[in-house]
Design a protein around this motif. Structure first.
Motif: not given
Length: 406
Positions: A251-252, A257-261, A349-356
């Motif tokens: 869930p984190m 992905l949707q919020s903290t990045q 499965f880690a989130p695909a973020t802008r910086d990763n």
């Protein structure tokens, strides 16, 4: 000249206090919905953003999230700013009915009126989508909405966030985000039999109902779930989904992905400042290691060397940014062992973020390992190196498989 000076002073004060000009209220509201992770619950797969329909599972039944677009018949089109504030602050809907606390008004009550007005302005700017709400499917007697009045009396403390003048501006901003819009305690807390959060000690960790993940204790002090983390580690995890201390999964990963990045570096640093201030925790109770647990750990070491060490290292320190450390990893050492069991069996499965944008993922081992071997390797990593967590048994692995989230 005097007018220019006054205008500059006003703008400086507005940005310093977070109050932006009215023309920017929609953009400010968009940012605040990201901080509140609103789209995650109020957007179903394949649906229009904020149009509702995603079903939220609870131990008492299923509750679909409503439509937040400005459609007059099925969304917020007939709502006023006062109505929206009442929902956020008091947990009451447009028709004055009590909202089910699966909507985290227990945390959102701390959000200021100015911020709820901005969020409402942003939601009203969205294209209206006609999508009728679905009725909750709750077991009796939880389907009796009248019971919420008693629940509210026992477990709901209404009130906006009050700044602590003895604390820094960063601490107050971080506390406001974590306690209010970020609603961190909704996951990172144990719950009682009636679904209410156990708030003391605050953010001390707990099993997320139905999803069956353990949200770890967030104290960075001695014996805390994030003991040994720096504020930079916390910011890195929230911004990229990974840090030198661990990676966001389960869930984190969706929260990142949707919020903290999407939050500013200043807001992420403020949240880290607040978490740094959480009190240290009591040392965990020491359990004697039974003979079968020691045997499990010895077997688990062999499994670990064969299946895990290439990525996570023989020493459990991980490898660079790709593979997180397992030594002193909060998800490994959390009290239940659920997270480590889930990761071994189902992968991570880690989130695909802008910086990763291209994160490494962990493959599932459920087809490779027996229940005994899975319990053995989880027991080993929870007790190897600096870790001192309790063992898990093959029955724990089987119990996880039989749960809805397993």
């Amino acid at each position: 000249m005097t007018l220019t000076i006054r205008l500059i002073a006003f703008l400086a004060l507005a940005f310093a206090t977070g109050v932006v000009p009215a023309s920017d209220i929609v953009e400010r509201g968009r940012y605040l919905t990201l901080a509140g992770d609103c789209a995650s619950c109020h957007t179903t797969r394949g649906g229009a953003p904020f149009s509702g329909g995603r079903v939220i599972g609870t131990p008492f039944g299923a509750i679909p999230a409503p439509n937040l677009t400005p459609d007059r018949d099925t969304g917020l089109g007939a709502w006023s700013a006062d109505d929206f504030y009442r929902a956020m602050h008091n947990g009451k809907g447009h028709d004055d009915r009590s909202l089910y606390p699966v909507f985290p008004f227990t945390s959102y009550t701390k959000v200021t009126r100015a911020d709820t007005d901005a969020i409402f302005a942003y939601l009203k700017s969205l294209p209206p989508v006609k999508r009728a709400s679905i009725e909750p499917i709750l077991r009796w007697p939880y389907s009796m909405r009248s019971l919420i009045a008693s629940w509210r009396l026992l477990y709901f403390d209404e009130g906006e966030f009050v700044q602590d003048p003895k604390r820094s501006a960063a601490w107050n901003r971080g506390a406001y985000l974590a306690q209010g819009l970020g609603h961190c305690n909704e996951c990172h807390a144990n719950r009682n039999a009636f679904g209410a959060m156990v708030s003391e000690p605050y953010l001390a960790g707990g099993i997320i109902p139905v999803q069956n993940w353990y949200a770890p204790d967030l104290s960075m002090g001695p014996n805390g779930g994030l003991a040994g983390w720096s504020e930079a580690d916390v910011v890195a995890l929230l911004k990229t989904g990974r840090s030198a201390k661990g990676t966001a999964f389960g869930p984190m990963a969706e929260v990142v992905l949707q919020s903290t990045q999407h939050l500013t570096d200043d807001d992420l640093a403020a949240m880290a400042t607040y978490l740094r201030s959480l009190p240290e925790r009591d040392p965990p109770a020491q359990r004697e290691s039974a003979a079968n647990a020691r045997d499990l750990a010895r077997t688990g070491q062999k499994v670990y060397v064969e299946q895990c060490a290439d990525c996570h290292g023989v020493d459990g320190h991980g490898k660079g940014d790709a593979y997180p450390p397992l030594d002193l990893n909060a998800s490994v050492t959390e009290p239940t062992g659920i997270n480590a069991i889930r990761m071994v069996l189902s992968g991570g499965f880690a989130p695909a973020t802008r910086d990763n944008p291209r994160p490494y993922s962990m493959p599932p081992f459920s087809q490779k390992l027996s229940d005994d071997d899975a319990a053995a390797v989880v027991t080993y990593i929870r007790q190897a190196w600096s870790n001192k967590a309790a063992s898990v048994s093959p029955n724990d692995v089987r119990a996880y498989k039989s749960t809805p989230g397993g």
